[in-house]
Design a protein around this motif. Structure first.
Motif, PDB file in Angstrom:
ATOM      1  N   ALA A  77       0.840  -1.212   0.000  1.00 34.14           N
ATOM      2  CA  ALA A  77       0.000   0.000   0.000  1.00 34.14           C
ATOM      3  C   ALA A  77       0.871   1.257   0.000  1.00 34.14           C
ATOM      4  CB  ALA A  77      -0.922  -0.018   1.218  1.00 34.14           C
ATOM      5  N   LEU A  78       1.957   1.222   0.758  1.00 34.14           N
ATOM      6  CA  LEU A  78       2.869   2.373   0.798  1.00 34.14           C
ATOM      7  C   LEU A  78       3.460   2.645  -0.593  1.00 34.14           C
ATOM      8  CD1 LEU A  78       4.652   4.502   2.346  1.00 34.14           C
ATOM      9  CD2 LEU A  78       6.350   2.674   2.579  1.00 34.14           C
ATOM     10  N   ALA A  79       3.863   1.581  -1.268  1.00 36.03           N
ATOM     11  CA  ALA A  79       4.479   1.748  -2.598  1.00 36.03           C
ATOM     12  C   ALA A  79       3.499   2.423  -3.556  1.00 36.03           C
ATOM     13  CB  ALA A  79       4.920   0.391  -3.141  1.00 36.03           C
ATOM     14  N   THR A  80       2.246   1.993  -3.511  1.00 34.63           N
ATOM     15  CA  THR A  80       1.231   2.592  -4.391  1.00 34.63           C
ATOM     16  C   THR A  80       1.015   4.061  -4.034  1.00 34.63           C
ATOM     17  OG1 THR A  80       0.144   0.456  -4.577  1.00 34.63           O
ATOM     18  CG2 THR A  80      -1.161   2.358  -5.219  1.00 34.63           C
ATOM     19  N   ALA A  81       0.899   4.336  -2.733  1.00 38.23           N
ATOM     20  CA  ALA A  81       0.623   5.710  -2.283  1.00 38.23           C
ATOM     21  C   ALA A  81       1.786   6.638  -2.619  1.00 38.23           C
ATOM     22  CB  ALA A  81       0.369   5.721  -0.778  1.00 38.23           C
ATOM     23  N   ARG A  82       3.000   6.134  -2.462  1.00 39.93           N
ATOM     24  CA  ARG A  82       4.185   6.965  -2.721  1.00 39.93           C
ATOM     25  C   ARG A  82       4.262   7.338  -4.211  1.00 39.93           C
ATOM     26  NH1 ARG A  82       9.210   4.711   0.397  1.00 39.93           N
ATOM     27  NH2 ARG A  82       8.762   2.961  -0.951  1.00 39.93           N
ATOM     28  N   ALA A  83       4.060   6.320  -5.063  1.00 41.24           N
ATOM     29  CA  ALA A  83       4.122   6.579  -6.509  1.00 41.24           C
ATOM     30  C   ALA A  83       3.019   7.561  -6.918  1.00 41.24           C
ATOM     31  CB  ALA A  83       3.977   5.261  -7.266  1.00 41.24           C
ATOM     32  N   TYR A  84       1.841   7.363  -6.361  1.00 42.37           N
ATOM     33  CA  TYR A  84       0.706   8.222  -6.707  1.00 42.37           C
ATOM     34  C   TYR A  84       0.965   9.667  -6.258  1.00 42.37           C
ATOM     35  CZ  TYR A  84      -4.097   9.900  -7.073  1.00 42.37           C
ATOM     36  OH  TYR A  84      -5.225  10.613  -7.400  1.00 42.37           O
ATOM     37  N   ALA A  85       1.479   9.813  -5.044  1.00 46.27           N
ATOM     38  CA  ALA A  85       1.700  11.162  -4.492  1.00 46.27           C
ATOM     39  C   ALA A  85       2.716  11.948  -5.315  1.00 46.27           C
ATOM     40  CB  ALA A  85       2.173  11.055  -3.042  1.00 46.27           C
ATOM     41  N   ARG A  86       3.659  11.239  -5.912  1.00 41.85           N
ATOM     42  CA  ARG A  86       4.680  11.924  -6.713  1.00 41.85           C
ATOM     43  C   ARG A  86       4.121  12.373  -8.057  1.00 41.85           C
ATOM     44  NH1 ARG A  86       9.060   7.911  -5.786  1.00 41.85           N
ATOM     45  NH2 ARG A  86      10.169   8.554  -3.928  1.00 41.85           N
ATOM     46  N   GLY A 107      -1.347  22.915  -8.932  1.00 44.25           N
ATOM     47  CA  GLY A 107      -0.153  23.204  -9.722  1.00 44.25           C
ATOM     48  C   GLY A 107       1.109  22.483  -9.309  1.00 44.25           C
ATOM     49  N   LYS A 108       1.026  21.533  -8.383  1.00 46.56           N
ATOM     50  CA  LYS A 108       2.243  20.768  -8.044  1.00 46.56           C
ATOM     51  C   LYS A 108       1.871  19.363  -7.558  1.00 46.56           C
ATOM     52  CE  LYS A 108       2.659  22.940  -3.479  1.00 46.56           C
ATOM     53  NZ  LYS A 108       3.514  23.665  -2.569  1.00 46.56           N
ATOM     54  N   ALA A 109       2.893  18.494  -7.526  1.00 45.74           N
ATOM     55  CA  ALA A 109       2.647  17.112  -7.077  1.00 45.74           C
ATOM     56  C   ALA A 109       2.167  17.143  -5.628  1.00 45.74           C
ATOM     57  CB  ALA A 109       3.936  16.298  -7.181  1.00 45.74           C
ATOM     58  N   ILE A 110       1.186  16.308  -5.304  1.00 41.62           N
ATOM     59  CA  ILE A 110       0.651  16.367  -3.927  1.00 41.62           C
ATOM     60  C   ILE A 110       1.706  15.931  -2.903  1.00 41.62           C
ATOM     61  CG2 ILE A 110      -1.784  16.165  -4.593  1.00 41.62           C
ATOM     62  CD1 ILE A 110      -1.662  13.199  -3.658  1.00 41.62           C
ATOM     63  N   ALA A 111       2.748  15.199  -3.361  1.00 36.83           N
ATOM     64  CA  ALA A 111       3.847  14.820  -2.455  1.00 36.83           C
ATOM     65  C   ALA A 111       4.530  16.053  -1.872  1.00 36.83           C
ATOM     66  CB  ALA A 111       4.867  13.968  -3.203  1.00 36.83           C
ATOM     67  N   GLU A 112       4.413  17.180  -2.561  1.00 32.10           N
ATOM     68  CA  GLU A 112       5.081  18.396  -2.083  1.00 32.10           C
ATOM     69  C   GLU A 112       4.294  19.110  -0.986  1.00 32.10           C
ATOM     70  OE1 GLU A 112       6.628  20.908  -5.227  1.00 32.10           O
ATOM     71  OE2 GLU A 112       6.770  19.140  -6.527  1.00 32.10           O
ATOM     72  N   ARG A 155      -4.394   5.121   5.275  1.00 35.29           N
ATOM     73  CA  ARG A 155      -3.733   6.356   4.822  1.00 35.29           C
ATOM     74  C   ARG A 155      -3.511   6.330   3.301  1.00 35.29           C
ATOM     75  NH1 ARG A 155      -4.732  10.337   7.655  1.00 35.29           N
ATOM     76  NH2 ARG A 155      -6.568   9.038   7.548  1.00 35.29           N
ATOM     77  N   ALA A 156      -3.182   5.131   2.786  1.00 34.56           N
ATOM     78  CA  ALA A 156      -2.935   5.013   1.341  1.00 34.56           C
ATOM     79  C   ALA A 156      -4.206   5.367   0.568  1.00 34.56           C
ATOM     80  CB  ALA A 156      -2.465   3.602   0.999  1.00 34.56           C
ATOM     81  N   ILE A 157      -5.344   4.857   1.047  1.00 36.06           N
ATOM     82  CA  ILE A 157      -6.615   5.199   0.382  1.00 36.06           C
ATOM     83  C   ILE A 157      -6.838   6.703   0.469  1.00 36.06           C
ATOM     84  CG2 ILE A 157      -9.144   4.954   0.493  1.00 36.06           C
ATOM     85  CD1 ILE A 157      -8.698   2.038   1.409  1.00 36.06           C
ATOM     86  N   GLN A 158      -6.545   7.291   1.612  1.00 41.30           N
ATOM     87  CA  GLN A 158      -6.739   8.735   1.798  1.00 41.30           C
ATOM     88  C   GLN A 158      -5.890   9.530   0.805  1.00 41.30           C
ATOM     89  OE1 GLN A 158      -9.042   9.530   3.869  1.00 41.30           O
ATOM     90  NE2 GLN A 158      -8.892  11.756   3.687  1.00 41.30           N
ATOM     91  N   ILE A 159      -4.657   9.094   0.614  1.00 37.87           N
ATOM     92  CA  ILE A 159      -3.761   9.808  -0.305  1.00 37.87           C
ATOM     93  C   ILE A 159      -4.278   9.696  -1.743  1.00 37.87           C
ATOM     94  CG2 ILE A 159      -1.421   9.734  -1.330  1.00 37.87           C
ATOM     95  CD1 ILE A 159      -0.417   9.049   1.555  1.00 37.87           C
ATOM     96  N   LEU A 160      -4.811   8.514  -2.079  1.00 37.77           N
ATOM     97  CA  LEU A 160      -5.330   8.336  -3.449  1.00 37.77           C
ATOM     98  C   LEU A 160      -6.720   8.969  -3.618  1.00 37.77           C
ATOM     99  CD1 LEU A 160      -2.972   6.162  -3.502  1.00 37.77           C
ATOM    100  CD2 LEU A 160      -4.407   4.935  -5.124  1.00 37.77           C
ATOM    101  N   GLY A 161      -7.346   9.349  -2.513  1.00 42.39           N
ATOM    102  CA  GLY A 161      -8.663   9.983  -2.599  1.00 42.39           C
ATOM    103  C   GLY A 161      -9.680   9.066  -3.263  1.00 42.39           C
ATOM    104  N   GLY A 162     -10.469   9.623  -4.177  1.00 43.09           N
ATOM    105  CA  GLY A 162     -11.517   8.851  -4.845  1.00 43.09           C
ATOM    106  C   GLY A 162     -10.972   7.602  -5.545  1.00 43.09           C
ATOM    107  N   TYR A 163      -9.803   7.727  -6.152  1.00 42.52           N
ATOM    108  CA  TYR A 163      -9.210   6.562  -6.836  1.00 42.52           C
ATOM    109  C   TYR A 163      -8.929   5.422  -5.855  1.00 42.52           C
ATOM    110  CZ  TYR A 163      -8.533   9.494 -10.952  1.00 42.52           C
ATOM    111  OH  TYR A 163      -8.733  10.298 -12.036  1.00 42.52           O
ATOM    112  N   VAL A 191      -5.153  -0.597  -3.370  1.00 47.70           N
ATOM    113  CA  VAL A 191      -5.119  -0.267  -1.938  1.00 47.70           C
ATOM    114  C   VAL A 191      -6.415  -0.630  -1.205  1.00 47.70           C
ATOM    115  CG1 VAL A 191      -3.241   1.400  -1.958  1.00 47.70           C
ATOM    116  CG2 VAL A 191      -5.551   2.166  -2.503  1.00 47.70           C
ATOM    117  N   GLU A 192      -7.551  -0.564  -1.900  1.00 44.93           N
ATOM    118  CA  GLU A 192      -8.800  -0.949  -1.210  1.00 44.93           C
ATOM    119  C   GLU A 192      -8.796  -2.443  -0.913  1.00 44.93           C
ATOM    120  OE1 GLU A 192     -11.588  -2.854  -2.519  1.00 44.93           O
ATOM    121  OE2 GLU A 192     -10.432  -3.294  -4.322  1.00 44.93           O
ATOM    122  N   ARG A 193      -8.211  -3.252  -1.813  1.00 42.81           N
ATOM    123  CA  ARG A 193      -8.106  -4.699  -1.567  1.00 42.81           C
ATOM    124  C   ARG A 193      -7.163  -4.951  -0.380  1.00 42.81           C
ATOM    125  NH1 ARG A 193      -4.118  -7.741  -3.911  1.00 42.81           N
ATOM    126  NH2 ARG A 193      -3.998  -6.397  -5.745  1.00 42.81           N
TER     127      ARG A 193
END
Ligand code: COS
Length: 378
Positions: free
Chosen positions: A255-264, A270-275, A331-339, A347-349
């Motif tokens: 889940a962390l790997a998915t959330a990290r890639a998504y956040a970047r 106007g910027k990556a949400i990781a920022e 937290r991973a679901i939260q970072i991905l939001g609706g997705y 992450v939902e699985r």
């Protein structure tokens, strides 16, 4: 953690297999609740189904650390695969230990046809956290024992050649006493594996109730000493808790790997949400909890490999890793939001799969009880 050459090699093998063979099917087998027979067979060929069992007993002879690394890697992409291996392993180890204690029975470890696994039947409708509440009975009849009763939530049971079952052999004994362990071949008349459960998560893992009606097993199928079954199963659960800790750790890492890639990659304002610090802090907490889980899990493995007492450590590892898996997948679901709330991402699985880790092999409450008793010297 410093891995030796063998452990690194086994981990890489599991990672490659998980990425190449499991990741492409993980979504579908979850959706349809399909037990992945083909990949389980391949895992058997790779030696994953008997990893920490000595070669003399038909296993791969690896240490517990290697075994946990494999379960972690599989669970990183699919909790059900991790659980299928996890449910098999301590059962084989339990049997080896029991044989050392004097039982002479051979387990049909190689199995027949598609039924090649060895399963473990402890839990009953009235015996969950209170494992001593076993109602299944075994009555001696000459050279045989006759078993009657039922079991619940038994993993891998449709694919098992045999199960190790607890049954009360002394009806007068109270609590955890008077319980014994037996090997029961699944083709014994009177033994039925009921319908597979339809579960929230771990949907591709096989879970079913069992019914035993006048099931006759030879006396040789009694494992270890009559009346010591509860203690054998408690020891098996000590090891099993390392397995569930490794499943939970893998799910959290996936889940962390998915959330990290998504956040970047995901941009808002106007910027990556990781920022944004809101996301950065979430990731920081996720990484920290995962690292703590990893240290506890591999410390439990180290103690077990060294032949030291490890039950308190496996309980801590299981408690911390499973609660971390819930936290991190949430937290991973939260970072991905609706997705994150859809099946487009895994992450939902993982969130659904993680929940099992706070329940199976002893609930979080039971782990706290075991840890508290240890800490207080009770
Ligand atoms: N290893 C070896 N022996 C153990 C043990 C362990 N980990 N835990 C307990 N025992 C022994 C005790 O030493 C005691 O022996 P004596 O009778 O000789 O004194 C005996 O077993 C009974 O122990 P205790 O009194 O602690 O049993 P309780 O009924 O209080 O139960 C808990 C203890 C709650 C810890 C136990 O029932 C448990 O772990 N329950 C959860 C079961 C579980 O995880 N189920 C999920 C299964 S998923 S397959």
């Amino acid at each position: 953690m410093q891995l030796n050459e063998n452990q690194s090699m086994i981990r890489q093998m599991a990672r490659d297999f998980a990425n190449a063979k499991i990741a492409p099917i993980a979504h579908d087998i979850d959706k349809h609740g399909t037990f992945p027979e083909a990949t389980v067979r391949e895992m058997g060929e790779l030696g994953f189904m008997g990893l920490s069992v000595p070669e003399a007993y038909g296993g791969s002879g690896a240490d517990i650390t290697s075994y946990a690394l494999v379960v972690e890697e599989l669970s990183r992409v699919c909790g059900s695969h991790g659980l299928t291996v996890a449910a098999q392993q301590p059962r084989l180890l339990a049997h080896r230990r029991l044989r050392h204690r004097g039982a002479e029975t051979e387990v049909p470890a190689r199995g027949r046809g598609r039924k090649s696994l060895l399963s473990f039947g402890l839990t009953e409708a009235g015996a969950g956290s209170d494992a001593g509440g076993t109602r299944t009975t075994a009555v001696r009849d000459g050279d045989h024992w006759v078993l009657n009763g039922s079991k619940m939530w038994i993993t891998n049971s449709h694919y098992a050649a045999a199960l190790i079952i607890t049954a009360k052999t002394d009806p007068k004994a109270t609590g955890s006493r008077g319980i014994s362990a037996f090997i029961v071949d699944t083709d014994t008349p009177g033994f039925t594996v009921e319908k597979k459960e339809d579960k929230l998560g771990m949907r591709a893992s096989d879970t079913a109730p069992l019914t035993l009606v006048d099931v006759r097993v030879p006396h040789a199928n009694l494992l270890g000493q009559e009346g010591d079954g509860f203690k054998y199963f408690m020891k098996t659960l000590d090891g099993g808790r390392i397995s569930i800790a490794a499943v939970a750790l893998g799910l959290a890492e996936g889940a962390l790997a998915t959330a990290r890639a998504y956040a970047r990659q995901r941009e808002q304002f106007g910027k990556a949400i990781a920022e944004f610090q809101a996301i950065e802090f979430m990731i920081a907490d996720m990484v920290t909890q995962i690292q703590a889980s990893r240290l506890l899990t591999y410390e439990a493995c180290r103690l077990k490999d060294a032949g030291e007492d490890f039950g308190h450590m496996s309980a801590m590892a299981k408690l911390h890793s499973s609660e971390t898996a819930m936290f991190v997948t949430d937290r991973a679901i939260q970072i991905l939001g609706g997705y994150g709330y859809t099946t487009e991402y895994p992450v939902e699985r993982m969130y659904r799969d993680a929940k099992l880790c706070t329940i199976g092999e002893g609930t979080s409450e039971i782990q706290r009880l075991v840890i508290g008793r240890y800490a207080l010297g009770l």
